[in-house]
Scaffold this active site. Structure first.
Site, mmCIF file in Angstrom:
data_model
loop_
_atom_site.group_PDB
_atom_site.id
_atom_site.type_symbol
_atom_site.label_atom_id
_atom_site.label_comp_id
_atom_site.label_asym_id
_atom_site.label_seq_id
_atom_site.Cartn_x
_atom_site.Cartn_y
_atom_site.Cartn_z
ATOM 1 N N SER A 46 3.580 -0.903 -11.907
ATOM 2 C CA SER A 46 2.351 -1.121 -10.849
ATOM 3 C C SER A 46 1.017 -0.825 -11.327
ATOM 4 O O SER A 46 -0.152 -1.179 -10.713
ATOM 5 C CB SER A 46 2.467 -0.176 -9.769
ATOM 6 O OG SER A 46 3.788 -0.478 -9.008
ATOM 7 N N LYS A 98 -1.330 -3.580 -10.910
ATOM 8 C CA LYS A 98 -2.045 -4.040 -9.669
ATOM 9 C C LYS A 98 -3.676 -3.831 -9.985
ATOM 10 O O LYS A 98 -4.384 -4.238 -9.118
ATOM 11 C CB LYS A 98 -1.747 -3.224 -8.578
ATOM 12 C CG LYS A 98 -0.240 -3.548 -7.993
ATOM 13 C CD LYS A 98 0.337 -2.456 -7.304
ATOM 14 C CE LYS A 98 1.804 -2.794 -7.023
ATOM 15 N NZ LYS A 98 2.687 -1.777 -6.339
ATOM 16 N N SER A 122 0.546 1.445 -3.031
ATOM 17 C CA SER A 122 1.120 0.682 -4.097
ATOM 18 C C SER A 122 2.227 -0.470 -3.450
ATOM 19 O O SER A 122 3.237 -0.664 -4.128
ATOM 20 C CB SER A 122 2.053 1.380 -5.332
ATOM 21 O OG SER A 122 2.073 0.622 -6.438
#
Length: 207
Positions: free
Chosen positions: A6, A9, A64
């Protein structure tokens, strides 16, 4: 090379900042769930729910939520693939030498990879944007009523223990963000940013 999970992102957020206004509105559809298998974090939005880009960046970076990256990609580019092209272009502009992205959120793919150094460059670049800097320093985000939702305020908590004073083994008082990540194959990933006096420090740990 390693899988960034993640931490991806951060790059998604950069591209969004460069192509949208925070006040733009986006409508959620189930198309945003493409490529997201059961077990990955989502924000559990309602079909047809309208949120601002600012709301979505908070949901992308604080809890997230994985479908949010796709939702923003569809808003910016009309397709996830077209948005990912922008991500790869931006990574090159930032100076990344050994990264390749195939999705908006870091869900596992063998062709989706980066390095700790490249992710540090991306994290530092992201912190040029004051709205992103503010978002990643929050310990939670409250999402109120929308066109499709009325009820108890939805609270989304950060995944970053560095920011939580109640986490004695993780809390660091100078930490200001940025992003955590985890998949089974990526392991635990962290892009961290701290400020003290006139010094800024960035660190990335992968796997």
């Amino acid at each position: 090379r390693a899988y960034p999970a993640s931490l991806t992102k951060m790059l998604t957020a950069i591209v969004v900042m460069e192509h949208c206004n925070l006040t733009d509105t986006v409508t959620y559809t189930d198309d945003a769930l493409i490529g997201i298998e059961q077990g990955y974090v989502t924000a559990s939005l309602i079909d047809g729910e309208v949120l601002t880009v600012e709301d979505l960046l908070n949901l992308l970076l604080i809890p997230s939520a994985n479908e949010i990256g796709n939702m923003l990609a569809l808003h910016v580019s009309g397709s996830i693939d077209a948005f990912v092209e922008l991500m790869n272009q931006k990574a090159q502009e930032i100076g990344c030498k050994d990264s390749h992205f195939v999705n908006t959120n870091g869900t596992h793919d063998e062709n989706h990879y980066s390095t700790a150094y490249d992710m540090a460059l991306i994290g530092r670049y992201a912190m040029k944007y004051e709205p992103l800097k503010e978002i990643v320093s929050k310990i939670y985000y409250e999402l109120g009523n929308t066109n499709k939702y009325t009820g108890k305020t939805r609270i989304y908590e950060t995944t970053n223990g560095l920011l939580l004073s109640g986490s004695p083994n993780a809390y660091y008082k100078y930490a200001k963000g940025i992003k955590t990540g985890y998949t089974t194959l990526a392991g635990s990933c962290l892009a961290a940013y701290a400020e003290k006096d006139d010094m800024e420090l960035y660190v990335v740990v992968l796997k």
